[in-house]
Scaffold this motif. Sequence first.
Motif, PDB file in Angstrom:
ATOM      1  N   LYS A 110      29.609  34.783 -66.289  1.00  0.00           N
ATOM      2  CA  LYS A 110      28.376  35.023 -65.583  1.00  0.00           C
ATOM      3  C   LYS A 110      29.011  34.795 -64.099  1.00  0.00           C
ATOM      4  O   LYS A 110      29.765  34.127 -63.746  1.00  0.00           O
ATOM      5  CB  LYS A 110      27.221  33.882 -65.861  1.00  0.00           C
ATOM      6  N   ALA A 111      28.192  35.608 -63.358  1.00  0.00           N
ATOM      7  CA  ALA A 111      28.487  35.538 -61.704  1.00  0.00           C
ATOM      8  C   ALA A 111      26.942  35.716 -61.227  1.00  0.00           C
ATOM      9  O   ALA A 111      25.905  36.391 -61.538  1.00  0.00           O
ATOM     10  CB  ALA A 111      29.099  36.865 -61.422  1.00  0.00           C
ATOM     11  N   ALA A 112      26.868  34.450 -60.573  1.00  0.00           N
ATOM     12  CA  ALA A 112      25.538  34.361 -59.545  1.00  0.00           C
ATOM     13  C   ALA A 112      25.800  34.712 -58.135  1.00  0.00           C
ATOM     14  O   ALA A 112      26.904  34.209 -57.716  1.00  0.00           O
ATOM     15  CB  ALA A 112      25.342  32.667 -59.636  1.00  0.00           C
ATOM     16  N   VAL A 113      24.998  35.469 -57.535  1.00  0.00           N
ATOM     17  CA  VAL A 113      25.006  36.227 -56.463  1.00  0.00           C
ATOM     18  C   VAL A 113      23.764  35.825 -55.400  1.00  0.00           C
ATOM     19  O   VAL A 113      22.770  36.106 -55.754  1.00  0.00           O
ATOM     20  CB  VAL A 113      25.274  37.766 -56.277  1.00  0.00           C
ATOM     21  N   ARG A 114      24.233  35.390 -54.206  1.00  0.00           N
ATOM     22  CA  ARG A 114      23.091  35.429 -53.294  1.00  0.00           C
ATOM     23  C   ARG A 114      23.445  36.359 -52.197  1.00  0.00           C
ATOM     24  O   ARG A 114      24.421  36.306 -51.795  1.00  0.00           O
ATOM     25  CB  ARG A 114      22.909  33.719 -52.749  1.00  0.00           C
ATOM     26  N   SER A 115      22.353  37.191 -51.950  1.00  0.00           N
ATOM     27  CA  SER A 115      22.604  38.345 -50.966  1.00  0.00           C
ATOM     28  C   SER A 115      21.526  38.243 -50.014  1.00  0.00           C
ATOM     29  O   SER A 115      20.451  38.202 -50.356  1.00  0.00           O
ATOM     30  CB  SER A 115      22.762  39.697 -51.672  1.00  0.00           C
ATOM     31  N   THR A 116      21.980  38.702 -48.734  1.00  0.00           N
ATOM     32  CA  THR A 116      20.728  38.871 -47.694  1.00  0.00           C
ATOM     33  C   THR A 116      20.794  40.511 -47.909  1.00  0.00           C
ATOM     34  O   THR A 116      21.496  41.313 -48.272  1.00  0.00           O
ATOM     35  CB  THR A 116      21.687  38.630 -46.308  1.00  0.00           C
ATOM     36  N   VAL A 117      19.442  40.739 -47.399  1.00  0.00           N
ATOM     37  CA  VAL A 117      18.893  42.088 -47.464  1.00  0.00           C
ATOM     38  C   VAL A 117      18.558  42.532 -46.000  1.00  0.00           C
ATOM     39  O   VAL A 117      17.631  41.833 -45.274  1.00  0.00           O
ATOM     40  CB  VAL A 117      17.637  42.406 -48.304  1.00  0.00           C
ATOM     41  N   GLU A 118      19.339  43.521 -45.665  1.00  0.00           N
ATOM     42  CA  GLU A 118      19.239  43.891 -44.089  1.00  0.00           C
ATOM     43  C   GLU A 118      18.394  45.310 -44.080  1.00  0.00           C
ATOM     44  O   GLU A 118      18.212  45.941 -45.160  1.00  0.00           O
ATOM     45  CB  GLU A 118      20.702  44.190 -43.424  1.00  0.00           C
ATOM     46  N   GLY A 119      17.824  45.319 -43.078  1.00  0.00           N
ATOM     47  CA  GLY A 119      16.980  46.763 -42.888  1.00  0.00           C
ATOM     48  C   GLY A 119      15.668  46.801 -43.303  1.00  0.00           C
ATOM     49  O   GLY A 119      14.885  47.744 -43.444  1.00  0.00           O
ATOM     50  N   ILE A 120      15.090  45.230 -43.648  1.00  0.00           N
ATOM     51  CA  ILE A 120      13.702  45.173 -43.955  1.00  0.00           C
ATOM     52  C   ILE A 120      13.025  43.986 -43.047  1.00  0.00           C
ATOM     53  O   ILE A 120      13.796  43.007 -43.102  1.00  0.00           O
ATOM     54  CB  ILE A 120      13.398  44.844 -45.482  1.00  0.00           C
ATOM     55  N   THR A 121      12.046  44.369 -42.524  1.00  0.00           N
ATOM     56  CA  THR A 121      11.407  43.377 -41.397  1.00  0.00           C
ATOM     57  C   THR A 121      10.826  42.269 -42.164  1.00  0.00           C
ATOM     58  O   THR A 121       9.749  42.570 -43.083  1.00  0.00           O
ATOM     59  CB  THR A 121      10.628  44.166 -40.328  1.00  0.00           C
ATOM     60  N   ALA A 122      11.067  41.078 -42.014  1.00  0.00           N
ATOM     61  CA  ALA A 122      10.358  39.951 -42.512  1.00  0.00           C
ATOM     62  C   ALA A 122       9.079  39.971 -42.097  1.00  0.00           C
ATOM     63  O   ALA A 122       8.985  39.870 -40.714  1.00  0.00           O
ATOM     64  CB  ALA A 122      11.254  38.607 -42.576  1.00  0.00           C
ATOM     65  N   PRO A 123       8.049  39.574 -42.952  1.00  0.00           N
ATOM     66  CA  PRO A 123       6.629  39.230 -42.084  1.00  0.00           C
ATOM     67  C   PRO A 123       6.570  38.375 -41.298  1.00  0.00           C
ATOM     68  O   PRO A 123       7.116  37.164 -41.706  1.00  0.00           O
ATOM     69  CB  PRO A 123       5.791  39.158 -43.692  1.00  0.00           C
ATOM     70  N   ASP A 124       5.960  38.359 -40.255  1.00  0.00           N
ATOM     71  CA  ASP A 124       5.698  37.366 -39.281  1.00  0.00           C
ATOM     72  C   ASP A 124       6.809  36.367 -38.866  1.00  0.00           C
ATOM     73  O   ASP A 124       6.743  35.320 -38.763  1.00  0.00           O
ATOM     74  CB  ASP A 124       4.646  36.233 -39.945  1.00  0.00           C
ATOM     75  N   GLY A 125       7.974  36.901 -38.778  1.00  0.00           N
ATOM     76  CA  GLY A 125       9.079  36.300 -38.327  1.00  0.00           C
ATOM     77  C   GLY A 125       9.841  35.589 -39.247  1.00  0.00           C
ATOM     78  O   GLY A 125      10.432  34.500 -39.015  1.00  0.00           O
TER      79      GLY A 125
END
Length: 131
Positions: free
Chosen positions: A74-89
């Motif tokens: 098993k591999a556990a992955v934490r990834s950031t997602v770029e190019g999507i504006t988060a709501p309300d900062g």
Amino acid sequence: MTTREDATALVRRMQECFNSRRFDQAADLHTPGFFSHPLGTPGFEAGKDAWRALVARFPGVRVVAQDILVDGDKAAVRSTVEGITAPDGDAQPMLFEIFRIEGGRFAEMWGASTGFPPAASPEDVTARSGS
């Protein structure tokens, strides 16, 4: 047993396929019996549909692995997602995925997301698109 190096390379190849929009090449990284628990479907076709729907809504979206932890098959992955504006900062959207690897390919996936705008997680986008 999957080595950390092999799992890391596999995750990075998959993310590069997504980021470069080579979705058909990503299919080769999955076993024929691959199962996505978040989508509730066998095979990678539903995954490609989810990717296409997400990219259609957010053309600049990219994923970048921040952490890859490997234990056995098993591999556990934490990834950031770029190019999507988060709501309300809010915090930048993130994906948390666990993959089971079999024979050097993804065989199974569990996942969750956080920080996406309402109804914009990969699973929500797919459900709305009718895929």
